[in-house]
Write a protein that holds these residues in place. Structure first.
Motif, short mmCIF file in Angstrom:
data_model
loop_
_atom_site.label_atom_id
_atom_site.label_comp_id
_atom_site.label_asym_id
_atom_site.label_seq_id
_atom_site.Cartn_x
_atom_site.Cartn_y
_atom_site.Cartn_z
N VAL A 247 14.04 -10.24 11.58
CA VAL A 247 15.14 -10.43 10.63
C VAL A 247 14.98 -11.72 9.83
N ASN A 248 13.77 -12.30 9.86
CA ASN A 248 13.51 -13.48 9.04
C ASN A 248 13.58 -13.07 7.58
N CYS A 249 14.44 -13.74 6.82
CA CYS A 249 14.63 -13.29 5.43
C CYS A 249 13.38 -13.45 4.59
N ILE A 250 12.46 -14.36 4.97
CA ILE A 250 11.27 -14.54 4.14
C ILE A 250 10.49 -13.24 4.06
N ILE A 251 10.36 -12.56 5.20
CA ILE A 251 9.49 -11.39 5.24
C ILE A 251 10.10 -10.23 4.46
N LEU A 252 11.37 -9.93 4.72
CA LEU A 252 12.03 -8.86 3.97
C LEU A 252 12.16 -9.28 2.50
N GLY A 253 12.38 -10.57 2.29
CA GLY A 253 12.51 -11.08 0.93
C GLY A 253 11.25 -10.86 0.11
N ALA B 180 0.83 -1.21 0.00
CA ALA B 180 0.00 0.00 0.00
C ALA B 180 0.86 1.26 0.00
N LEU B 181 2.04 1.18 0.61
CA LEU B 181 2.90 2.36 0.74
C LEU B 181 3.99 2.41 -0.33
N ARG B 182 3.91 1.51 -1.32
CA ARG B 182 5.06 1.37 -2.23
C ARG B 182 5.33 2.63 -3.04
N ASN B 183 4.30 3.45 -3.26
CA ASN B 183 4.55 4.68 -4.02
C ASN B 183 4.98 5.84 -3.12
N VAL B 184 4.84 5.66 -1.81
CA VAL B 184 5.18 6.72 -0.87
C VAL B 184 6.63 6.60 -0.41
N ILE B 185 7.05 5.34 -0.16
CA ILE B 185 8.39 5.13 0.38
C ILE B 185 9.44 5.37 -0.70
N SER B 186 10.41 6.21 -0.36
CA SER B 186 11.45 6.51 -1.33
C SER B 186 12.37 5.30 -1.52
N GLU B 187 12.83 5.15 -2.76
CA GLU B 187 13.65 4.00 -3.14
C GLU B 187 14.88 3.85 -2.24
N LYS B 188 15.50 5.00 -1.87
CA LYS B 188 16.79 4.94 -1.18
C LYS B 188 16.66 4.47 0.26
N VAL B 189 15.57 4.82 0.92
CA VAL B 189 15.46 4.47 2.34
C VAL B 189 14.44 3.34 2.55
N ARG B 190 14.20 2.55 1.49
CA ARG B 190 13.12 1.58 1.62
C ARG B 190 13.42 0.49 2.64
N ILE B 191 14.68 0.00 2.68
CA ILE B 191 14.97 -1.12 3.58
C ILE B 191 14.73 -0.73 5.05
N PRO B 192 15.28 0.42 5.54
CA PRO B 192 14.97 0.80 6.92
C PRO B 192 13.47 0.95 7.16
N CYS B 193 12.75 1.52 6.19
CA CYS B 193 11.30 1.67 6.35
C CYS B 193 10.63 0.31 6.51
N MET C 164 10.92 -8.69 -3.15
CA MET C 164 10.70 -9.40 -4.40
C MET C 164 9.29 -9.18 -4.92
N TYR C 165 8.32 -9.01 -4.03
CA TYR C 165 6.94 -9.01 -4.51
C TYR C 165 6.16 -7.74 -4.14
N ALA C 166 6.10 -7.45 -2.81
CA ALA C 166 5.14 -6.44 -2.36
C ALA C 166 5.42 -5.05 -2.92
N ASN C 167 6.70 -4.71 -3.15
CA ASN C 167 6.94 -3.36 -3.64
C ASN C 167 6.76 -3.23 -5.15
N LYS C 168 6.29 -4.31 -5.79
CA LYS C 168 6.03 -4.24 -7.23
C LYS C 168 4.58 -4.52 -7.57
N HIS C 169 3.81 -5.10 -6.62
CA HIS C 169 2.46 -5.54 -6.95
C HIS C 169 1.42 -4.84 -6.07
N GLY C 170 0.15 -5.02 -6.45
CA GLY C 170 -0.95 -4.38 -5.73
C GLY C 170 -1.22 -5.03 -4.39
#
Lengths: 197, 225
Positions: free
Chosen positions: B106-112, B57-70, B116-122
């Protein structure tokens, strides 16, 4: 006092080895253990970050979170502090110690989301260690990680030569080898009780 | 890809644990008991669904550079909520999972999946993807725990099994057995899928443990094999 610290150190290096007994930090253990020098670099970087992270998070927990009844914020605060700290260390190393940065620096971004680092800071709080004990415990955990990485890199070097069944090639064989290395560490389980009885 | 396919891919073809090999730490650590495996799986699934929805839902709001900390802050927030809920309503599970509960952050599945998916899809697709991946994680954990609990402790969900209880292989319930069973399960999946499931395409470098060492932006075909 000294004996207590030695017990904590030995326990965290051998008995409660973070990788082989507690299963924390498995990703770098499997991913960066192909060559001994890389494994050692990663191990040293993790040890360094663990000690720094504990030195920062322990006072935060004791003097801020506990004091203002914010203990439930522990996870959020710790992960943010560790992520910022790693970035900060990387920038400082790059500016003032370029030689150290070129050997350790590449491993630093990996460590931000390493569960062993978050694990050691949370464990130190849960075990009720004081500041000195926490520092010794994180040194021990880091050394244990380093030892496991280097030992396992040696084992993997020999695995290259063997010819397993098709399905076991790659990761499955690595995991079975890890199980045997873990078995060796399992033998340390009674050491502390008998050594300091 | 239809919604159903999107959901089912997480179960087998792109199973996060057995095919993508993400989230190994909790898999090895909590799979000594079936009850813990179910609890861990569901807790991680809940966090995964919430974080995928929020990040998508926030993928268009979060800036590309600081996405991982967000992403990490969002995930840590959801983990805190889930662990507080477990502490209140399922305290025995909370005690059993211990530190691994807060380590869902820090489970890689969630960040993964976020990368891989949530920041590109609806939002809806991301939620379905998260449900499938979470269920795949839970099923893989249960499969591990089934082997380790029945053979290692001779019990099933805490009930003793007549013959196995007297002749249990206790090493399987301990640390070395975790690595061994996990290795064998991955080999089994390799064998059954005959290499069909082992396609690490879309497997971004964000969570690859060797990303910084290899220094490239994507894996070559040879490395994937």
């Amino acid at each position: 006092m000294i004996k207590n610290l030695i017990v904590i150190l030995m326990t965290s290096v051998l008995v409660n080895n973070y990788v082989l007994v507690k299963f924390l930090g498995i990703c770098p253990f499997l991913g960066v253990s192909k060559k001994i020098n890389q494994a050692a670099g990663m191990g040293i970087a993790v040890t360094f970050v663990m000690i720094l992270a504990t030195a920062v998070t322990w006072p935060i927990q004791t003097f801020i979170l506990d004091k203002f009844n914010l203990a439930y914020m522990q996870t959020i605060v710790f992960i943010l502090v560790i992520a910022t700290l790693v970035q900060f260390v990387e920038i400082v190393l790059k500016k003032y110690m370029p030689s150290l940065h070129s050997s350790l620096g590449i491993y630093l971004p990996l460590i931000t989301t390493n569960c062993a680092v978050l694990g050691v800071t949370v464990n130190n709080i849960n075990d009720g260690y004081n500041f000195v004990e926490s520092m010794v415990s994180s040194l021990g955990c880091g050394l244990g990680f380093l030892i496991a990485m280097v030992l396992f890199a040696g084992v993997r070097g020999h695995m290259e030569k063997c010819n397993p069944p098709e399905a076991f090639k790659g990761l499955p064989l690595t995991l079975v080898a890890a199980s045997i290395v873990s078995l060796a560490f399992f033998g340390f389980a009674g050491v502390i009780d008998n050594l300091f009885a | 890809m239809s919604k159903l396919q999107n959901f089912l891919k997480g179960l087998i073809r792109e199973n996060p644990v057995l095919v993508l090999v993400l989230g190994t730490c909790p898999t090895l650590a909590v799979s000594t008991k079936i009850s813990n495996a179910i609890g861990m799986g569901l807790a991680a699934t809940a966090v995964l669904i919430c974080s995928n929805i929020a990040i998508s839902a926030l993928r268009n709001v979060i800036s590309e550079k600081v996405r991982i900390p967000c992403y990490i802050v969002l995930i840590a927030g959801f983990v805190t909520v889930v662990s507080m809920l477990l502490n209140a309503y399922a305290n025995s599970l909370y005690e059993a999972l211990g530190i691994y509960l807060s380590l869902i952050v820090v489970n890689c599945i969630i960040l993964g999946r976020a990368e891989m998916y949530a920041n590109k899809h609806g939002v809806i697709d991301s939620a379905i993807d998260a449900a499938g991946m979470g269920l795949g994680f839970t099923l893989a954990l249960i499969a591990m725990a089934l082997i380790r609990e029945t053979l290692g402790s001779g019990t099933f969900l805490g009930y003793e099994i007549p013959f196995l209880a007297e002749n249990h292989i206790s090493i399987l319930a301990n640390a070395p057995g975790g690595f061994f069973v996990f290795g064998c399960l991955i080999a089994l999946v390799n064998k059954l899928s005959k290499g069909k499931a082992i396609k690490k395409k879309e497997f971004g470098c964000a969570n690859c443990p060797s990303a910084a060492v290899c220094g490239k932006n994507s894996c070559t075909e040879e490395e994937i094999k």
